[in-house]
Design an enzyme around this catalytic site. Structure first.
Site, PDB file in Angstrom:
ATOM      1  N   GLY A  83     -19.025   8.074  51.495  1.00  0.00           N
ATOM      2  CA  GLY A  83     -17.576   8.284  51.621  1.00  0.00           C
ATOM      3  C   GLY A  83     -17.142   9.692  51.293  1.00  0.00           C
ATOM      4  O   GLY A  83     -15.954   9.940  51.067  1.00  0.00           O
ATOM      5  N   LEU A  84     -18.087  10.645  51.257  1.00  0.00           N
ATOM      6  CA  LEU A  84     -17.717  12.027  50.903  1.00  0.00           C
ATOM      7  C   LEU A  84     -17.717  12.969  52.112  1.00  0.00           C
ATOM      8  O   LEU A  84     -17.676  14.192  51.945  1.00  0.00           O
ATOM      9  CB  LEU A  84     -18.648  12.553  49.804  1.00  0.00           C
ATOM     10  CG  LEU A  84     -18.583  11.775  48.487  1.00  0.00           C
ATOM     11  CD1 LEU A  84     -19.539  12.365  47.465  1.00  0.00           C
ATOM     12  CD2 LEU A  84     -17.163  11.750  47.912  1.00  0.00           C
ATOM     13  N   SER A  87     -20.916  13.461  57.333  1.00  0.00           N
ATOM     14  CA  SER A  87     -21.031  13.650  58.787  1.00  0.00           C
ATOM     15  C   SER A  87     -20.033  14.696  59.280  1.00  0.00           C
ATOM     16  O   SER A  87     -20.380  15.591  60.054  1.00  0.00           O
ATOM     17  CB  SER A  87     -20.837  12.322  59.523  1.00  0.00           C
ATOM     18  OG  SER A  87     -19.551  11.797  59.273  1.00  0.00           O
ATOM     19  N   ALA A  88     -18.789  14.615  58.822  1.00  0.00           N
ATOM     20  CA  ALA A  88     -17.779  15.593  59.268  1.00  0.00           C
ATOM     21  C   ALA A  88     -18.163  16.994  58.797  1.00  0.00           C
ATOM     22  O   ALA A  88     -17.981  17.987  59.512  1.00  0.00           O
ATOM     23  CB  ALA A  88     -16.403  15.201  58.741  1.00  0.00           C
ATOM     24  N   ASP A 126     -10.951  13.005  57.997  1.00  0.00           N
ATOM     25  CA  ASP A 126     -12.132  13.649  57.398  1.00  0.00           C
ATOM     26  C   ASP A 126     -12.389  15.023  58.009  1.00  0.00           C
ATOM     27  O   ASP A 126     -12.529  16.021  57.291  1.00  0.00           O
ATOM     28  CB  ASP A 126     -13.391  12.776  57.600  1.00  0.00           C
ATOM     29  CG  ASP A 126     -13.378  11.524  56.743  1.00  0.00           C
ATOM     30  OD1 ASP A 126     -12.334  11.240  56.134  1.00  0.00           O
ATOM     31  OD2 ASP A 126     -14.413  10.829  56.700  1.00  0.00           O
TER      32      ASP A 126
HETATM   33  C1  MEV Z   1     -13.443   7.453  55.832  1.00  0.00           C
HETATM   34  O1  MEV Z   1     -13.664   8.598  55.034  1.00  0.00           O
HETATM   35  C2  MEV Z   1     -12.009   7.079  55.845  1.00  0.00           C
HETATM   36  C3  MEV Z   1     -11.642   5.862  56.679  1.00  0.00           C
HETATM   37  O2  MEV Z   1     -10.216   5.731  56.561  1.00  0.00           O
HETATM   38  C4  MEV Z   1     -12.049   6.011  58.117  1.00  0.00           C
HETATM   39  C5  MEV Z   1     -11.256   7.065  58.864  1.00  0.00           C
HETATM   40  O3  MEV Z   1     -10.178   7.463  58.438  1.00  0.00           O
HETATM   41  O4  MEV Z   1     -11.722   7.458  59.944  1.00  0.00           O
HETATM   42  C6  MEV Z   1     -12.265   4.603  56.107  1.00  0.00           C
END
Ligand code: MEV
Length: 284
Positions: A83-84, A87-88, A126
Site C-alpha cells: 500500500g505504499l 508500482s506507481a 497514487d
Molecule cells: C491504493 O493505494 C488506493 C486505493 O484507493 C486504490 C486506488 O485509489 O486506485 C485502494
C-alpha cells in the site's frame, strides 16, 4: 539516475475509486531509482524477492513504455504489496528516465495508464501524489496540491502482503451486491476526507487523529482491514497516538499512527513488540 518516491494515503482509500475525495502524501525516505548499466538484462536491487507474477507485470510495463533496451538497474526500498505505491513509483521513475523533459502533467497521464496495467481500475491518486511530490487532495481526476501544517506519523508494517488489485475487486463485488449500504460507507469516508483537508490546514492534531480513527472504522465496515491492521490501530491508540488507520488497499500492508514529539517514542516502543518495521515520517 531518476528517482520517484513512495506515498501513503492519509484519508479516503477505496472511496476515491468511486469519485469521493482522498488525501495522500509522498514518503521521501522510500524511493525507486533507475540507473543505466552495461548489462544486457534488467537488474533489480530490492530488499525482497520479486515473484513470477510481479516479473510478468514488469515485462508488460516495459513493453508498454517501449523500453526495449534492457540495460537498466531498478533499485527500490519500497516494499511491494504494502500500500505504499511501489508500482506507481516504479512507473513514474521509469517515465522520468525515458522522457526527462516531460512536464509533470504529462508524466502523470502516462503513469495513470501504467497503473491500469498493475491495478485494473486505479483512481489516479497514487500516480498523482508520486508525480507531484506534494500532499494532494484528489477527487474525480482533479488534483489539488494542499498546504498542511507539519505533523509526524509512524508507518507500521503489518507483515502481511496483499494485492491492491484483488482488494479493489473485492470492494467492487460488495458494492454491486448492496449499492445502498456500501455507497453510504463510501460517502462517509468522502466526508471525512473533506473535513480532514480543513483540519490538516489548521494543524488540529486531535481532530485529524479522530478522523483517522473514524476512517479506519469505515474501512473495516468496507471489509478491507484485517486482524493485524486492527491490532496495530488498537495498540497505537492504547500507547497514546492521536489517531491510527490502515493505509492503501488493505488486507495487509501498512498502517499509520499520528504522533508528536511527546509520545512517538512510547507508541513506537509498544508497537515494536508487534512489528520490527516502523518508520517515522515528518510531514511538512
Ligand atoms: C491504493 O493505494 C488506493 C486505493 O484507493 C486504490 C486506488 O485509489 O486506485 C485502494
Amino acid at each position: 539516475m531518476s528517482r520517484a518516491y513512495a506515498k501513503t494515503i492519509l484519508f479516503g482509500e477505496h472511496a476515491v475509486v468511486y469519485g469521493e475525495p482522498g488525501i495522500a502524501i509522498p514518503i521521501k525516505s522510500m524511493h525507486t531509482d533507475i540507473e543505466l548499466t552495461d548489462s544486457k538484462n534488467i537488474e533489480y536491487e530490492t530488499n525482497w524477492e520479486l515473484d513470477s507474477s510481479s516479473k510478468k507485470k514488469l515485462e508488460e510495463l516495459f513493453s508498454f513504455l517501449g523500453i526495449n533496451d534492457k540495460s537498466i538497474k531498478i533499485k527500490s526500498n519500497i516494499p511491494i504489496s504494502s500500500g505504499l505505491g511501489s508500482s506507481a513509483s516504479l512507473s513514474v521513475s521509469l517515465i522520468r528516465k525515458v522522457h526527462p523533459l516531460w512536464t509533470k502533467d504529462r508524466v502523470n497521464e502516462l503513469a495513470y495508464k501504467c497503473e491500469e496495467i498493475f491495478h485494473g481500475t486505479p483512481s489516479g491518486i497514487d500516480n498523482s501524489v508520486i508525480t507531484y511530490e506534494k500532499p494532494v487532495y484528489y477527487e474525480n481526476g482533479i488534483i489539488e496540491i494542499i498546504q498542511v501544517k507539519p505533523f509526524k506519523i509512524l508507518l507500521i508494517d503489518s507483515g502481511v502482503r496483499s494485492s491492491t488489485k484483488d482488494v479493489v475487486l473485492q470492494v467492487r463485488k460488495s458494492y454491486e451486491s448492496n449499492v445502498e449500504k456500501y455507497q453510504k460507507i463510501l460517502s462517509q469516508i468522502g466526508y471525512i476526507s473533506k473535513k480532514a483537508r480543513e483540519e490538516l490546514s489548521y494543524g488540529n492534531i486531535k481532530m485529524i487523529g479522530f478522523l483517522m480513527i473514524r476512517n479506519h472504522e469505515l474501512l473495516r465496515e468496507l471489509g478491507v482491514s484485517c486482524d493485524e491492521l486492527d491490532d496495530i490501530v488498537k495498540l497505537s491508540l492504547e500507547a497514546g497516538a492521536y489517531g491510527a488507520k490502515m493505509v492503501g488497499g488493505g488486507k495487509g500492508g501498512y498502517a499509520i499512527a499520528l504522533v508528536d514529539e511527546t509520545n512517538h517514542k512510547k507508541v513506537e516502543d509498544k508497537l515494536r513488540k508487534f512489528s520490527d518495521n516502523i518508520i517515522g515520517v515528518d510531514v511538512n
